[in-house]
Design an enzyme around this catalytic site. Structure first.
Site, PDB file in Angstrom:
ATOM      1  N   LEU A  83       0.859  -1.182   0.000  1.00  0.00           N
ATOM      2  CA  LEU A  83       0.000   0.000   0.000  1.00  0.00           C
ATOM      3  C   LEU A  83       0.897   1.234   0.000  1.00  0.00           C
ATOM      4  O   LEU A  83       1.405   1.634   1.059  1.00  0.00           O
ATOM      5  CB  LEU A  83      -0.912   0.001   1.228  1.00  0.00           C
ATOM      6  CG  LEU A  83      -1.826  -1.223   1.380  1.00  0.00           C
ATOM      7  CD1 LEU A  83      -2.547  -1.167   2.722  1.00  0.00           C
ATOM      8  CD2 LEU A  83      -2.821  -1.292   0.235  1.00  0.00           C
ATOM      9  N   ASP A 177      -1.278  -2.218  19.634  1.00  0.00           N
ATOM     10  CA  ASP A 177      -0.034  -1.432  19.542  1.00  0.00           C
ATOM     11  C   ASP A 177      -0.288  -0.210  18.658  1.00  0.00           C
ATOM     12  O   ASP A 177       0.480   0.080  17.741  1.00  0.00           O
ATOM     13  CB  ASP A 177       1.100  -2.294  18.974  1.00  0.00           C
ATOM     14  CG  ASP A 177       2.463  -1.608  19.081  1.00  0.00           C
ATOM     15  OD1 ASP A 177       2.635  -0.767  19.990  1.00  0.00           O
ATOM     16  OD2 ASP A 177       3.351  -1.906  18.266  1.00  0.00           O
TER      17      ASP A 177
END
Length: 265
Positions: A83, A177
């Site tokens: 991406l 996270d």
């Protein structure tokens, strides 16, 4: 991992890689961009817990979260869509906030996760606990007491107070996270990357988003109003990643740990 070993491991997944190029973001694992003769560019991520991370990405995808598509998995390597980076946008932040709220609202029967995980050499037990304060104490804070004997008394005292400070039950799906560096903007919008998933209190993700930066107002437009007490709980949840950073990266993070502990007193 050497280039020859990476090519060999990709071949074991049925992939003949070309034009391997390291990408940034590989502090705790190797991340490489590659091409093949018959598919768009992909990213290979390797490490001792790569298979677990890939399964977490697939779990997030199954829950409707925007994540890179995982194309192949072994226990030490996985392949996902590439991406390309794009500038951040209010639309992306708004959509991401909405997606995160959905994750945090998902019901579950227990906290924790089916697999344990690790941040480098910091092992994370995800075994369920009888309640959420117990999970946060036993799985996230108290494992650091032997690592830092000078902080042990403060960690143990805080752990004893957690039933008064945290909700008894919390089972939303967490990224785990979610600092701002794990929000990735591409031409298709904003994506979650590098998860460390488990079931728990959604404010863990909110606290992490505010540890090394802050999301823009558009994020809150998508997420909605958090619980009124969420800011009071921020240091309780920021203490864990602060301890992880102290363990992995050294004394430069001791001040952050002590500020979190002071705020919890």
């Amino acid at each position: 991992m050497t280039e020859d070993r990476l090519r060999q491991d990709l071949r074991a997944l049925g992939i003949e890689a070309q034009s391997l190029r390291p990408l940034e973001g590989g502090d705790l694992s190797a991340v490489v961009l590659f091409e093949t003769s018959d598919a768009p560019p992909c990213v290979a991520k390797s490490g001792p817990h790569a298979g677990t991370e890939a399964r977490m990405l697939r779990a997030l995808a199954a829950a409707g979260a925007p994540v890179p598509r995982v194309r192949a998995i072994s226990e030490t390597l996985f392949v996902m869509d590439y991406l390309p980076k794009a500038p951040s946008s209010d639309t992306g932040w708004r959509d991401l906030g909405h997606a995160l709220r959905r994750l945090h609202a998902l019901p579950a029967t227990n906290n924790g996760w089916p697999e344990d995980y690790a941040f480098g050499t910091v092992w994370l037990s995800n075994a369920p606990a009888p309640d959420w304060p117990g999970f946060w104490a036993e799985r996230r804070l108290l494992p650091f007491a032997p690592e830092f004997p000078d902080l042990a008394d403060r960690l143990e005292a805080l752990a004893q107070r957690l039933p008064e400070l945290l909700p008894k039950a919390a089972t939303g799906l967490l990224h785990g996270d979610l600092w701002t560096g794990n929000v990735h903007f591409s031409t298709g919008g904003a994506y979650f990357i590098d998860p460390a998933c488990y079931r728990g209190h959604g404010e863990v993700d909110l606290a992490m988003l505010h540890l090394f930066g802050t999301p823009p107002a558009a994020f809150w437009d998508g997420y909605g109003e958090p619980a009124p007490e969420w800011r009071a709980r921020l240091p309780l949840y920021q203490l864990f990643p602060a301890l992880v950073h102290l363990r992995l990266f050294g004394e430069g993070y001791r001040g952050l740990v002590e500020r979190c502990l002071d705020a919890c007193a």
